[in-house]
Design an enzyme around this catalytic site. Structure first.
Site, short mmCIF file in Angstrom:
data_model
loop_
_atom_site.label_atom_id
_atom_site.label_comp_id
_atom_site.label_asym_id
_atom_site.label_seq_id
_atom_site.Cartn_x
_atom_site.Cartn_y
_atom_site.Cartn_z
CG PHE A 156 -0.30 0.47 2.50
CD1 PHE A 156 -0.14 1.83 2.78
CD2 PHE A 156 0.18 -0.45 3.44
CE1 PHE A 156 0.48 2.25 3.96
CE2 PHE A 156 0.79 -0.04 4.60
CZ PHE A 156 0.95 1.32 4.86
CE LYS A 187 -3.03 -8.31 -4.45
NZ LYS A 187 -3.45 -7.31 -3.42
CD GLU A 247 -5.76 -5.91 0.06
OE1 GLU A 247 -4.73 -5.73 -0.64
OE2 GLU A 247 -5.84 -6.79 0.95
CB SER A 287 4.73 -7.24 5.80
OG SER A 287 3.81 -8.23 5.39
CB CYS A 303 10.31 -0.32 2.78
SG CYS A 303 10.99 0.30 1.25
P1 NAD Z 1 1.52 -6.56 3.06
O1 NAD Z 1 2.56 -7.61 3.16
O2 NAD Z 1 0.40 -6.58 4.03
O3 NAD Z 1 0.83 -6.60 1.61
C1 NAD Z 1 1.59 -6.61 0.42
C2 NAD Z 1 0.80 -7.29 -0.66
O4 NAD Z 1 0.56 -8.65 -0.27
C3 NAD Z 1 -0.57 -6.66 -0.93
O5 NAD Z 1 -0.81 -6.66 -2.31
C4 NAD Z 1 -1.52 -7.58 -0.18
O6 NAD Z 1 -2.80 -7.64 -0.79
C5 NAD Z 1 -0.83 -8.93 -0.26
N1 NAD Z 1 -1.09 -9.77 0.92
C6 NAD Z 1 -1.35 -9.35 2.18
N2 NAD Z 1 -1.54 -10.41 2.99
C7 NAD Z 1 -1.39 -11.51 2.24
C8 NAD Z 1 -1.46 -12.92 2.52
N3 NAD Z 1 -1.71 -13.39 3.74
N4 NAD Z 1 -1.25 -13.78 1.50
C9 NAD Z 1 -0.98 -13.32 0.26
N5 NAD Z 1 -0.92 -12.01 -0.06
C10 NAD Z 1 -1.11 -11.11 0.92
O7 NAD Z 1 2.27 -5.16 3.08
P2 NAD Z 1 1.63 -3.69 3.17
O8 NAD Z 1 1.10 -3.48 4.54
O9 NAD Z 1 0.76 -3.45 2.00
O10 NAD Z 1 2.95 -2.81 2.94
C11 NAD Z 1 3.82 -2.44 3.97
C12 NAD Z 1 4.98 -3.40 4.10
O11 NAD Z 1 5.70 -3.44 2.88
C13 NAD Z 1 5.99 -2.97 5.14
O12 NAD Z 1 6.42 -4.12 5.83
C14 NAD Z 1 7.12 -2.37 4.32
O13 NAD Z 1 8.40 -2.40 4.94
C15 NAD Z 1 7.09 -3.25 3.15
N6 NAD Z 1 7.73 -2.61 2.01
C16 NAD Z 1 8.97 -3.07 1.65
C17 NAD Z 1 9.62 -2.47 0.60
C18 NAD Z 1 10.96 -2.95 0.17
O14 NAD Z 1 11.40 -2.55 -0.89
N7 NAD Z 1 11.65 -3.80 0.92
C19 NAD Z 1 9.03 -1.40 -0.09
C20 NAD Z 1 7.76 -0.97 0.30
C21 NAD Z 1 7.13 -1.60 1.35
#
Ligand code: NAD
Length: 499
Positions: free
Chosen positions: A152, A176, A179, A229, A284
Protein backbone atom coordinates in the site's frame (compact mmCIF):
# COMPACT_ATOMS: atom_id res chain seq x y z
CA UNK A 1 -21.92 1.40 0.86
CA UNK A 2 -24.25 0.06 -1.81
CA UNK A 3 -24.24 3.23 -3.90
CA UNK A 4 -20.49 3.62 -3.92
CA UNK A 5 -18.61 3.21 -7.20
CA UNK A 6 -16.72 -0.07 -7.59
CA UNK A 7 -13.21 -0.10 -9.03
CA UNK A 8 -12.88 -3.16 -11.26
CA UNK A 9 -9.91 -4.95 -12.77
CA UNK A 10 -8.13 -3.86 -15.95
CA UNK A 11 -8.23 -6.65 -18.49
CA UNK A 12 -7.40 -6.60 -22.20
CA UNK A 13 -6.91 -2.84 -22.30
CA UNK A 14 -10.18 -1.90 -20.56
CA UNK A 15 -11.91 -2.01 -17.17
CA UNK A 16 -13.40 -5.44 -16.58
CA UNK A 17 -15.48 -6.89 -13.78
CA UNK A 18 -14.79 -10.42 -12.68
CA UNK A 19 -17.26 -12.99 -11.47
CA UNK A 20 -16.52 -12.42 -7.77
CA UNK A 21 -18.93 -10.20 -5.87
CA UNK A 22 -16.54 -9.66 -2.97
CA UNK A 23 -15.35 -6.09 -2.44
CA UNK A 24 -13.25 -4.08 0.02
CA UNK A 25 -13.71 -0.45 1.10
CA UNK A 26 -11.21 2.16 -0.09
CA UNK A 27 -10.88 5.04 2.38
CA UNK A 28 -9.71 8.59 2.18
CA UNK A 29 -7.44 8.39 5.25
CA UNK A 30 -7.63 12.16 5.77
CA UNK A 31 -11.40 12.06 6.29
CA UNK A 32 -11.98 8.47 7.33
CA UNK A 33 -14.72 8.18 4.70
CA UNK A 34 -15.12 5.22 2.36
CA UNK A 35 -14.96 6.72 -1.11
CA UNK A 36 -15.27 3.63 -3.28
CA UNK A 37 -15.17 -0.14 -3.20
CA UNK A 38 -12.64 -2.31 -4.97
CA UNK A 39 -13.41 -5.72 -6.46
CA UNK A 40 -11.68 -8.65 -4.84
CA UNK A 41 -10.96 -11.26 -7.50
CA UNK A 42 -11.74 -14.93 -7.16
CA UNK A 43 -9.18 -17.50 -8.27
CA UNK A 44 -11.18 -17.94 -11.49
CA UNK A 45 -11.00 -14.18 -12.14
CA UNK A 46 -7.21 -14.29 -11.76
CA UNK A 47 -7.03 -17.18 -14.21
CA UNK A 48 -9.04 -15.13 -16.73
CA UNK A 49 -6.63 -12.20 -16.38
CA UNK A 50 -3.58 -14.43 -16.70
CA UNK A 51 -5.12 -15.99 -19.82
CA UNK A 52 -5.44 -12.51 -21.32
CA UNK A 53 -1.76 -11.80 -20.58
CA UNK A 54 -0.78 -15.21 -21.96
CA UNK A 55 -2.73 -14.61 -25.17
CA UNK A 56 -1.02 -11.23 -25.65
CA UNK A 57 2.46 -12.62 -25.01
CA UNK A 58 3.56 -14.10 -28.37
CA UNK A 59 2.84 -10.93 -30.35
CA UNK A 60 4.43 -8.66 -27.74
CA UNK A 61 7.49 -10.90 -27.40
CA UNK A 62 7.92 -10.77 -31.17
CA UNK A 63 7.28 -7.02 -31.47
CA UNK A 64 10.49 -5.29 -32.51
CA UNK A 65 12.55 -3.50 -29.92
CA UNK A 66 11.78 -0.28 -31.80
CA UNK A 67 8.04 -0.85 -31.42
CA UNK A 68 8.29 -1.66 -27.72
CA UNK A 69 10.51 1.36 -27.13
CA UNK A 70 8.03 3.59 -28.96
CA UNK A 71 5.34 2.67 -26.47
CA UNK A 72 7.64 3.23 -23.50
CA UNK A 73 8.73 6.64 -24.82
CA UNK A 74 5.09 7.68 -25.24
CA UNK A 75 4.28 6.41 -21.74
CA UNK A 76 7.17 8.41 -20.28
CA UNK A 77 5.90 11.58 -21.90
CA UNK A 78 2.30 11.03 -20.81
CA UNK A 79 3.27 10.18 -17.25
CA UNK A 80 5.47 13.22 -16.96
CA UNK A 81 2.77 15.50 -18.37
CA UNK A 82 -0.03 14.12 -16.20
CA UNK A 83 1.75 13.31 -12.94
CA UNK A 84 -0.41 15.84 -11.10
CA UNK A 85 -3.48 13.66 -11.69
CA UNK A 86 -1.69 10.64 -10.33
CA UNK A 87 -0.40 12.58 -7.31
CA UNK A 88 -3.98 13.51 -6.42
CA UNK A 89 -5.00 9.85 -6.59
CA UNK A 90 -2.12 8.92 -4.27
CA UNK A 91 -2.95 11.61 -1.73
CA UNK A 92 -6.60 10.76 -1.88
CA UNK A 93 -6.22 7.05 -1.19
CA UNK A 94 -2.89 6.77 0.64
CA UNK A 95 -2.90 10.07 2.52
CA UNK A 96 0.67 11.14 1.72
CA UNK A 97 1.08 14.87 1.10
CA UNK A 98 1.17 16.17 -2.47
CA UNK A 99 4.91 16.93 -2.53
CA UNK A 100 5.65 13.42 -1.32
CA UNK A 101 3.27 11.91 -3.89
CA UNK A 102 5.09 13.81 -6.64
CA UNK A 103 8.40 12.54 -5.25
CA UNK A 104 7.12 8.96 -5.43
CA UNK A 105 6.14 9.47 -9.06
CA UNK A 106 9.51 11.03 -9.90
CA UNK A 107 11.31 7.95 -8.56
CA UNK A 108 9.00 5.75 -10.64
CA UNK A 109 9.60 7.83 -13.76
CA UNK A 110 13.31 7.22 -13.30
CA UNK A 111 12.70 3.52 -13.84
CA UNK A 112 10.69 4.19 -17.00
CA UNK A 113 13.65 6.20 -18.28
CA UNK A 114 16.02 3.39 -17.33
CA UNK A 115 13.80 0.91 -19.22
CA UNK A 116 14.26 3.07 -22.32
CA UNK A 117 17.86 1.88 -22.30
CA UNK A 118 16.74 -1.71 -22.72
CA UNK A 119 17.97 -2.06 -26.31
CA UNK A 120 21.47 -1.55 -25.01
CA UNK A 121 21.05 -3.27 -21.65
CA UNK A 122 19.62 -6.50 -23.02
CA UNK A 123 22.26 -7.04 -25.67
CA UNK A 124 23.93 -10.42 -25.61
CA UNK A 125 27.60 -11.32 -25.91
CA UNK A 126 29.49 -12.80 -28.85
CA UNK A 127 32.66 -14.85 -29.01
CA UNK A 128 34.00 -15.52 -32.47
CA UNK A 129 35.87 -18.69 -33.42
CA UNK A 130 35.74 -20.44 -30.02
CA UNK A 131 36.64 -23.53 -31.96
CA UNK A 132 37.66 -23.54 -35.59
CA UNK A 133 34.70 -22.02 -37.47
CA UNK A 134 32.49 -22.01 -34.37
CA UNK A 135 30.94 -18.94 -32.72
CA UNK A 136 29.13 -18.66 -29.36
CA UNK A 137 26.68 -15.92 -28.56
CA UNK A 138 24.03 -15.20 -25.98
CA UNK A 139 20.50 -13.83 -26.33
CA UNK A 140 18.32 -12.36 -23.59
CA UNK A 141 14.68 -13.30 -24.07
CA UNK A 142 11.54 -12.47 -22.08
CA UNK A 143 9.96 -14.97 -19.69
CA UNK A 144 6.26 -14.77 -20.55
CA UNK A 145 3.57 -13.65 -18.10
CA UNK A 146 4.99 -12.09 -14.94
CA UNK A 147 3.06 -11.28 -11.77
CA UNK A 148 3.69 -8.18 -9.65
CA UNK A 149 2.23 -7.94 -6.14
CA UNK A 150 2.66 -4.55 -4.50
CA UNK A 151 2.15 -2.94 -1.07
CA UNK A 152 0.00 0.00 0.00
CA UNK A 153 2.77 2.45 0.80
CA UNK A 154 3.95 3.20 -2.75
CA UNK A 155 0.90 2.54 -4.95
CA UNK A 156 2.61 4.04 -8.02
CA UNK A 157 6.36 3.77 -7.44
CA UNK A 158 6.57 0.08 -6.54
CA UNK A 159 4.59 -1.08 -9.61
CA UNK A 160 6.80 1.32 -11.62
CA UNK A 161 9.90 -0.40 -10.22
CA UNK A 162 8.85 -3.48 -12.14
CA UNK A 163 6.40 -3.21 -15.03
CA UNK A 164 8.34 -0.79 -17.29
CA UNK A 165 11.33 -3.13 -17.38
CA UNK A 166 9.21 -6.27 -17.64
CA UNK A 167 7.18 -4.86 -20.52
CA UNK A 168 10.08 -3.25 -22.35
CA UNK A 169 11.80 -6.64 -22.22
CA UNK A 170 8.84 -8.27 -23.99
CA UNK A 171 6.96 -9.84 -21.08
CA UNK A 172 3.27 -9.39 -20.35
CA UNK A 173 2.21 -8.38 -16.85
CA UNK A 174 -0.48 -9.05 -14.28
CA UNK A 175 -0.28 -6.50 -11.46
CA UNK A 176 -2.03 -7.20 -8.14
CA UNK A 177 -1.80 -3.91 -6.24
CA UNK A 178 -2.68 -3.31 -2.61
CA UNK A 179 -6.43 -3.35 -2.07
CA UNK A 180 -6.03 -0.38 0.30
CA UNK A 181 -5.16 2.15 -2.42
CA UNK A 182 -5.88 0.43 -5.74
CA UNK A 183 -6.79 3.28 -8.11
CA UNK A 184 -3.24 4.27 -9.11
CA UNK A 185 -2.74 0.87 -10.77
CA UNK A 186 -5.76 1.30 -13.05
CA UNK A 187 -4.67 4.84 -13.88
CA UNK A 188 -1.21 3.60 -14.89
CA UNK A 189 -2.68 0.75 -16.94
CA UNK A 190 -5.01 3.15 -18.77
CA UNK A 191 -2.04 5.42 -19.49
CA UNK A 192 -0.08 2.52 -20.96
CA UNK A 193 -3.03 1.79 -23.26
CA UNK A 194 -3.09 5.45 -24.26
CA UNK A 195 0.64 5.20 -24.98
CA UNK A 196 -0.11 2.50 -27.55
CA UNK A 197 0.43 -0.70 -25.56
CA UNK A 198 -1.46 -3.60 -27.16
CA UNK A 199 -4.38 -4.94 -25.13
CA UNK A 200 -3.56 -7.70 -22.68
CA UNK A 201 0.11 -6.78 -22.23
CA UNK A 202 -0.51 -4.97 -18.92
CA UNK A 203 -3.41 -6.16 -16.77
CA UNK A 204 -4.46 -5.28 -13.24
CA UNK A 205 -6.28 -7.69 -10.98
CA UNK A 206 -7.49 -6.45 -7.62
CA UNK A 207 -7.82 -8.67 -4.64
CA UNK A 208 -6.50 -10.09 -1.41
CA UNK A 209 -4.92 -13.39 -0.42
CA UNK A 210 -7.25 -15.35 -2.70
CA UNK A 211 -6.02 -13.45 -5.77
CA UNK A 212 -2.38 -13.65 -4.69
CA UNK A 213 -2.57 -17.39 -4.10
CA UNK A 214 -4.13 -17.92 -7.52
CA UNK A 215 -1.25 -16.02 -9.16
CA UNK A 216 1.32 -18.05 -7.25
CA UNK A 217 0.03 -21.38 -8.51
CA UNK A 218 -1.02 -20.47 -12.07
CA UNK A 219 1.29 -22.44 -14.38
CA UNK A 220 1.29 -19.67 -17.01
CA UNK A 221 2.85 -17.18 -14.57
CA UNK A 222 6.62 -17.46 -15.02
CA UNK A 223 7.86 -15.03 -12.38
CA UNK A 224 6.67 -13.13 -9.33
CA UNK A 225 7.92 -9.76 -8.11
CA UNK A 226 6.63 -9.04 -4.61
CA UNK A 227 7.05 -6.11 -2.23
CA UNK A 228 5.41 -6.08 1.20
CA UNK A 229 5.86 -7.17 4.78
CA UNK A 230 8.41 -9.81 5.78
CA UNK A 231 6.04 -12.66 6.74
CA UNK A 232 4.17 -12.36 3.44
CA UNK A 233 7.41 -11.93 1.45
CA UNK A 234 8.70 -15.19 2.92
CA UNK A 235 5.42 -16.94 2.13
CA UNK A 236 5.45 -15.61 -1.45
CA UNK A 237 9.07 -16.64 -1.96
CA UNK A 238 8.52 -20.18 -0.72
CA UNK A 239 5.17 -20.73 -2.45
CA UNK A 240 6.12 -19.24 -5.81
CA UNK A 241 9.45 -21.12 -5.84
CA UNK A 242 7.61 -24.33 -4.94
CA UNK A 243 5.52 -23.80 -8.06
CA UNK A 244 8.61 -23.42 -10.20
CA UNK A 245 8.57 -19.67 -10.62
CA UNK A 246 11.41 -17.18 -10.65
CA UNK A 247 10.75 -15.00 -7.61
CA UNK A 248 12.00 -11.83 -5.97
CA UNK A 249 10.32 -10.90 -2.68
CA UNK A 250 11.22 -7.69 -0.89
CA UNK A 251 10.15 -7.54 2.75
CA UNK A 252 9.94 -5.21 5.73
CA UNK A 253 12.57 -3.15 7.46
CA UNK A 254 13.84 -1.46 10.57
CA UNK A 255 16.33 1.13 9.41
CA UNK A 256 18.96 2.53 11.75
CA UNK A 257 20.75 5.86 11.53
CA UNK A 258 24.08 5.86 13.32
CA UNK A 259 25.12 9.30 14.54
CA UNK A 260 28.77 9.67 15.53
CA UNK A 261 29.93 12.35 17.97
CA UNK A 262 31.65 14.35 15.23
CA UNK A 263 28.52 14.58 13.05
CA UNK A 264 26.88 17.85 12.12
CA UNK A 265 23.95 17.50 14.53
CA UNK A 266 21.73 20.00 12.71
CA UNK A 267 22.10 18.01 9.51
CA UNK A 268 21.50 14.78 11.42
CA UNK A 269 18.40 16.19 13.12
CA UNK A 270 16.96 17.40 9.79
CA UNK A 271 17.65 14.00 8.28
CA UNK A 272 16.11 12.12 11.21
CA UNK A 273 12.90 14.16 11.02
CA UNK A 274 12.60 13.94 7.23
CA UNK A 275 13.35 10.22 7.09
CA UNK A 276 11.46 9.33 10.26
CA UNK A 277 8.22 11.19 9.68
CA UNK A 278 8.00 11.68 5.91
CA UNK A 279 5.02 9.77 4.55
CA UNK A 280 4.00 9.28 8.21
CA UNK A 281 6.83 6.77 8.56
CA UNK A 282 5.11 4.41 6.12
CA UNK A 283 8.21 3.89 4.00
CA UNK A 284 10.31 0.75 3.86
CA UNK A 285 13.35 3.04 3.86
CA UNK A 286 12.09 5.24 6.72
CA UNK A 287 14.55 5.74 9.55
CA UNK A 288 12.89 4.25 12.61
CA UNK A 289 15.87 3.98 14.98
CA UNK A 290 18.51 6.59 15.79
CA UNK A 291 21.62 5.00 17.24
CA UNK A 292 23.31 7.89 19.00
CA UNK A 293 26.94 7.45 20.00
CA UNK A 294 27.34 9.30 23.30
CA UNK A 295 27.69 12.06 24.26
CA UNK A 296 25.44 13.38 21.45
CA UNK A 297 22.04 11.89 22.36
CA UNK A 298 20.68 14.73 24.55
CA UNK A 299 21.60 17.46 22.09
CA UNK A 300 20.37 15.48 19.08
CA UNK A 301 17.03 14.66 20.75
CA UNK A 302 16.50 18.29 21.65
CA UNK A 303 17.20 19.35 18.04
CA UNK A 304 14.83 16.69 16.69
CA UNK A 305 12.11 17.70 19.16
CA UNK A 306 12.42 21.38 18.14
CA UNK A 307 11.91 20.45 14.52
CA UNK A 308 9.01 18.09 15.20
CA UNK A 309 7.12 20.85 17.01
CA UNK A 310 7.14 22.88 13.78
CA UNK A 311 5.69 20.07 11.61
CA UNK A 312 2.19 20.62 10.30
CA UNK A 313 0.14 17.42 10.30
CA UNK A 314 -3.03 17.27 8.24
CA UNK A 315 -4.78 16.68 4.96
CA UNK A 316 -2.16 16.07 2.27
CA UNK A 317 -4.04 18.36 -0.15
CA UNK A 318 -3.56 21.34 2.17
CA UNK A 319 0.21 21.80 2.01
CA UNK A 320 0.91 19.96 5.27
CA UNK A 321 4.19 18.22 6.09
CA UNK A 322 2.73 14.90 7.17
CA UNK A 323 -0.54 13.16 6.41
CA UNK A 324 -2.62 10.46 8.11
CA UNK A 325 -1.93 6.74 8.40
CA UNK A 326 -3.44 4.30 5.93
CA UNK A 327 -6.30 2.86 8.04
CA UNK A 328 -7.88 3.33 11.44
CA UNK A 329 -6.74 -0.15 12.50
CA UNK A 330 -3.13 0.59 11.52
CA UNK A 331 -3.25 3.97 13.29
CA UNK A 332 -4.49 2.28 16.46
CA UNK A 333 -1.82 -0.41 16.23
CA UNK A 334 0.94 2.16 15.81
CA UNK A 335 -0.42 4.32 18.66
CA UNK A 336 -0.44 1.18 20.82
CA UNK A 337 3.36 1.19 20.75
CA UNK A 338 3.33 4.31 22.92
CA UNK A 339 1.87 2.26 25.78
CA UNK A 340 4.32 -0.55 25.05
CA UNK A 341 7.22 1.92 25.17
CA UNK A 342 6.08 3.24 28.53
CA UNK A 343 5.57 -0.28 29.90
CA UNK A 344 9.05 -1.26 28.72
CA UNK A 345 10.74 1.66 30.47
CA UNK A 346 11.42 3.93 27.49
CA UNK A 347 10.96 7.69 27.75
CA UNK A 348 8.24 9.17 25.57
CA UNK A 349 9.77 12.48 24.51
CA UNK A 350 6.91 13.35 22.14
CA UNK A 351 3.51 11.62 22.26
CA UNK A 352 1.73 11.89 18.90
CA UNK A 353 -1.71 11.04 20.24
CA UNK A 354 -4.27 13.81 20.34
CA UNK A 355 -2.31 16.05 18.00
CA UNK A 356 -4.12 19.02 16.46
CA UNK A 357 -4.47 18.54 12.73
CA UNK A 358 -5.32 20.62 9.71
CA UNK A 359 -8.00 18.19 8.59
CA UNK A 360 -11.15 16.41 9.61
CA UNK A 361 -11.20 14.86 13.07
CA UNK A 362 -12.40 11.57 11.58
CA UNK A 363 -9.09 11.07 9.67
CA UNK A 364 -6.61 8.40 10.73
CA UNK A 365 -4.21 10.72 12.54
CA UNK A 366 -1.22 10.14 14.72
CA UNK A 367 1.35 12.84 15.26
CA UNK A 368 5.12 12.34 15.17
CA UNK A 369 6.23 10.34 18.19
CA UNK A 370 9.71 10.19 19.68
CA UNK A 371 11.03 7.64 22.18
CA UNK A 372 14.32 7.76 24.05
CA UNK A 373 16.21 4.99 25.86
CA UNK A 374 14.41 2.20 24.03
CA UNK A 375 15.61 -1.26 25.05
CA UNK A 376 16.70 -3.82 22.49
CA UNK A 377 14.22 -6.42 23.73
CA UNK A 378 11.18 -4.13 23.59
CA UNK A 379 8.66 -4.75 20.81
CA UNK A 380 9.09 -1.06 20.04
CA UNK A 381 12.55 -1.97 18.82
CA UNK A 382 12.07 -5.48 17.47
CA UNK A 383 8.83 -4.85 15.49
CA UNK A 384 8.55 -2.94 12.26
CA UNK A 385 6.07 -0.31 13.47
CA UNK A 386 5.56 1.38 10.08
CA UNK A 387 4.30 4.68 11.42
CA UNK A 388 5.55 8.12 12.55
CA UNK A 389 7.51 6.72 15.47
CA UNK A 390 11.21 7.31 15.97
CA UNK A 391 13.19 5.50 18.66
CA UNK A 392 16.53 6.59 20.06
CA UNK A 393 19.06 4.05 21.30
CA UNK A 394 22.11 5.31 23.14
CA UNK A 395 25.42 3.50 22.65
CA UNK A 396 28.93 4.12 23.95
CA UNK A 397 30.91 3.65 20.74
CA UNK A 398 30.86 3.21 16.97
CA UNK A 399 31.56 -0.49 17.49
CA UNK A 400 28.56 -0.92 19.78
CA UNK A 401 26.38 0.92 17.26
CA UNK A 402 27.39 -1.29 14.34
CA UNK A 403 26.88 -4.38 16.51
CA UNK A 404 23.29 -3.30 17.19
CA UNK A 405 22.59 -2.73 13.49
CA UNK A 406 24.17 -6.02 12.45
CA UNK A 407 22.16 -7.97 15.04
CA UNK A 408 18.87 -6.79 13.52
CA UNK A 409 16.92 -9.38 11.56
CA UNK A 410 16.30 -6.74 8.92
CA UNK A 411 18.88 -5.30 6.53
CA UNK A 412 17.10 -2.97 4.15
CA UNK A 413 18.65 0.49 4.59
CA UNK A 414 20.90 2.26 7.05
CA UNK A 415 22.78 5.54 7.31
CA UNK A 416 25.80 6.91 9.11
CA UNK A 417 26.16 10.58 9.98
CA UNK A 418 29.75 11.65 10.50
CA UNK A 419 32.44 13.96 9.13
CA UNK A 420 35.06 11.24 9.48
CA UNK A 421 35.69 9.63 6.10
CA UNK A 422 37.58 6.74 7.65
CA UNK A 423 34.65 5.89 9.92
CA UNK A 424 32.21 6.11 7.02
CA UNK A 425 34.38 3.86 4.91
CA UNK A 426 34.67 1.33 7.71
CA UNK A 427 30.88 1.45 8.17
CA UNK A 428 30.12 0.79 4.51
CA UNK A 429 32.41 -2.22 4.68
CA UNK A 430 31.21 -3.69 7.98
CA UNK A 431 27.50 -3.07 8.07
CA UNK A 432 25.24 -6.00 7.18
CA UNK A 433 22.65 -4.01 5.24
CA UNK A 434 21.81 -3.85 1.54
CA UNK A 435 21.58 -0.08 1.05
CA UNK A 436 23.85 2.33 2.92
CA UNK A 437 23.69 6.12 3.22
CA UNK A 438 26.64 8.29 4.19
CA UNK A 439 25.16 11.54 5.45
CA UNK A 440 22.12 10.53 3.35
CA UNK A 441 19.21 9.20 5.40
CA UNK A 442 17.13 7.45 2.71
CA UNK A 443 19.66 5.83 0.38
CA UNK A 444 17.26 4.56 -2.29
CA UNK A 445 19.56 3.83 -5.25
CA UNK A 446 18.84 5.61 -8.52
CA UNK A 447 17.14 3.55 -11.21
CA UNK A 448 20.36 2.46 -12.94
CA UNK A 449 21.55 0.74 -9.79
CA UNK A 450 19.33 -1.84 -8.10
CA UNK A 451 17.20 -1.71 -4.95
CA UNK A 452 17.12 -4.39 -2.30
CA UNK A 453 17.98 -5.25 1.26
CA UNK A 454 19.68 -8.16 2.98
CA UNK A 455 18.48 -10.70 5.53
CA UNK A 456 14.71 -10.66 6.23
CA UNK A 457 14.29 -7.61 3.98
CA UNK A 458 14.75 -9.61 0.76
CA UNK A 459 13.97 -13.22 -0.06
CA UNK A 460 15.60 -14.57 -3.19
CA UNK A 461 18.71 -13.23 -4.81
CA UNK A 462 17.20 -10.70 -7.19
CA UNK A 463 17.02 -7.02 -6.34
CA UNK A 464 14.51 -4.67 -7.96
CA UNK A 465 15.07 -2.53 -11.07
CA UNK A 466 18.44 -1.46 -12.50
CA UNK A 467 20.67 -4.19 -13.95
CA UNK A 468 19.06 -6.73 -11.60
CA UNK A 469 15.66 -5.92 -13.14
CA UNK A 470 16.92 -6.66 -16.65
CA UNK A 471 18.39 -9.94 -15.47
CA UNK A 472 15.23 -10.90 -13.59
CA UNK A 473 12.82 -10.29 -16.46
CA UNK A 474 14.91 -11.99 -19.15
CA UNK A 475 16.56 -15.35 -19.47
CA UNK A 476 19.75 -16.02 -21.25
CA UNK A 477 20.14 -18.44 -24.10
CA UNK A 478 23.61 -19.44 -25.29
CA UNK A 479 23.95 -20.39 -28.94
CA UNK A 480 26.89 -22.35 -30.32
CA UNK A 481 26.90 -22.05 -34.11
CA UNK A 482 28.92 -23.53 -36.91
CA UNK A 483 28.28 -22.92 -40.53
CA UNK A 484 29.07 -25.83 -42.74
CA UNK A 485 32.72 -26.66 -43.02
CA UNK A 486 33.47 -30.12 -44.38
CA UNK A 487 36.66 -30.43 -42.37
CA UNK A 488 34.55 -30.73 -39.19
CA UNK A 489 32.40 -33.54 -40.41
CA UNK A 490 32.68 -37.16 -39.31
CA UNK A 491 31.64 -39.23 -36.31
CA UNK A 492 33.04 -38.42 -32.85
CA UNK A 493 31.13 -39.56 -29.72
CA UNK A 494 33.49 -37.76 -27.36
CA UNK A 495 32.41 -34.63 -25.45
CA UNK A 496 32.73 -31.53 -27.66
CA UNK A 497 36.17 -29.96 -27.36
CA UNK A 498 37.50 -26.82 -28.88
CA UNK A 499 40.17 -27.22 -31.44
P1 NAD B 1 1.52 -6.56 3.06
O1 NAD B 1 2.56 -7.61 3.16
O2 NAD B 1 0.40 -6.58 4.03
O3 NAD B 1 0.83 -6.60 1.61
C1 NAD B 1 1.59 -6.61 0.42
C2 NAD B 1 0.80 -7.29 -0.66
O4 NAD B 1 0.56 -8.65 -0.27
C3 NAD B 1 -0.57 -6.66 -0.93
O5 NAD B 1 -0.81 -6.66 -2.31
C4 NAD B 1 -1.52 -7.58 -0.18
O6 NAD B 1 -2.80 -7.64 -0.79
C5 NAD B 1 -0.83 -8.93 -0.26
N1 NAD B 1 -1.09 -9.77 0.92
C6 NAD B 1 -1.35 -9.35 2.18
N2 NAD B 1 -1.54 -10.41 2.99
C7 NAD B 1 -1.39 -11.51 2.24
C8 NAD B 1 -1.46 -12.92 2.52
N3 NAD B 1 -1.71 -13.39 3.74
N4 NAD B 1 -1.25 -13.78 1.50
C9 NAD B 1 -0.98 -13.32 0.26
N5 NAD B 1 -0.92 -12.01 -0.06
C10 NAD B 1 -1.11 -11.11 0.92
O7 NAD B 1 2.27 -5.16 3.08
P2 NAD B 1 1.63 -3.69 3.17
O8 NAD B 1 1.10 -3.48 4.54
O9 NAD B 1 0.76 -3.45 2.00
O10 NAD B 1 2.95 -2.81 2.94
C11 NAD B 1 3.82 -2.44 3.97
C12 NAD B 1 4.98 -3.40 4.10
O11 NAD B 1 5.70 -3.44 2.88
C13 NAD B 1 5.99 -2.97 5.14
O12 NAD B 1 6.42 -4.12 5.83
C14 NAD B 1 7.12 -2.37 4.32
O13 NAD B 1 8.40 -2.40 4.94
C15 NAD B 1 7.09 -3.25 3.15
N6 NAD B 1 7.73 -2.61 2.01
C16 NAD B 1 8.97 -3.07 1.65
C17 NAD B 1 9.62 -2.47 0.60
C18 NAD B 1 10.96 -2.95 0.17
O14 NAD B 1 11.40 -2.55 -0.89
N7 NAD B 1 11.65 -3.80 0.92
C19 NAD B 1 9.03 -1.40 -0.09
C20 NAD B 1 7.76 -0.97 0.30
C21 NAD B 1 7.13 -1.60 1.35
Amino acid sequence: MKDLPVLTHWIDGAPGAGSSTRTAPVYNPATGAVQRLVSLASAADVDTVVASAQAAYPAWRDASIAKRQGVMFAFRELLNARKGELADILTNEHGKVTSDALGEIARGLEVVEFALGLPHLSKGEFSENVSTGVDVYTLRQPLGVVGIISPFNFPAMVPLWFFPIAIAAGNTVVLKPSEKDPSAANWLAALMTEAGLPDGVFNVVHGDKEAVDALLVNPDVQAISFVGSTPIAKYIYETAAHHGKRVQALGGAKNHMLVLPDADLDLAADAAVNAGFGSAGERCMAISVIVAVEPVADELISKIADRVKRLKVGDGMRGCDMGPLITEAHRDKVAGYIDIALANGAEVVIDGRGIEVDGEASGFWLGPTLFDKVSLDSAVYTDEIFGPVLSVLRVASYTDGVAVINASRYGNGTAIFTNDGGAARRFQHEVQVGMVGINVPIPVPVAYHSFGGWKDSLFGDAKAYGPAGITFYTREKAVTARWLDPSHGGINLGFPQNT
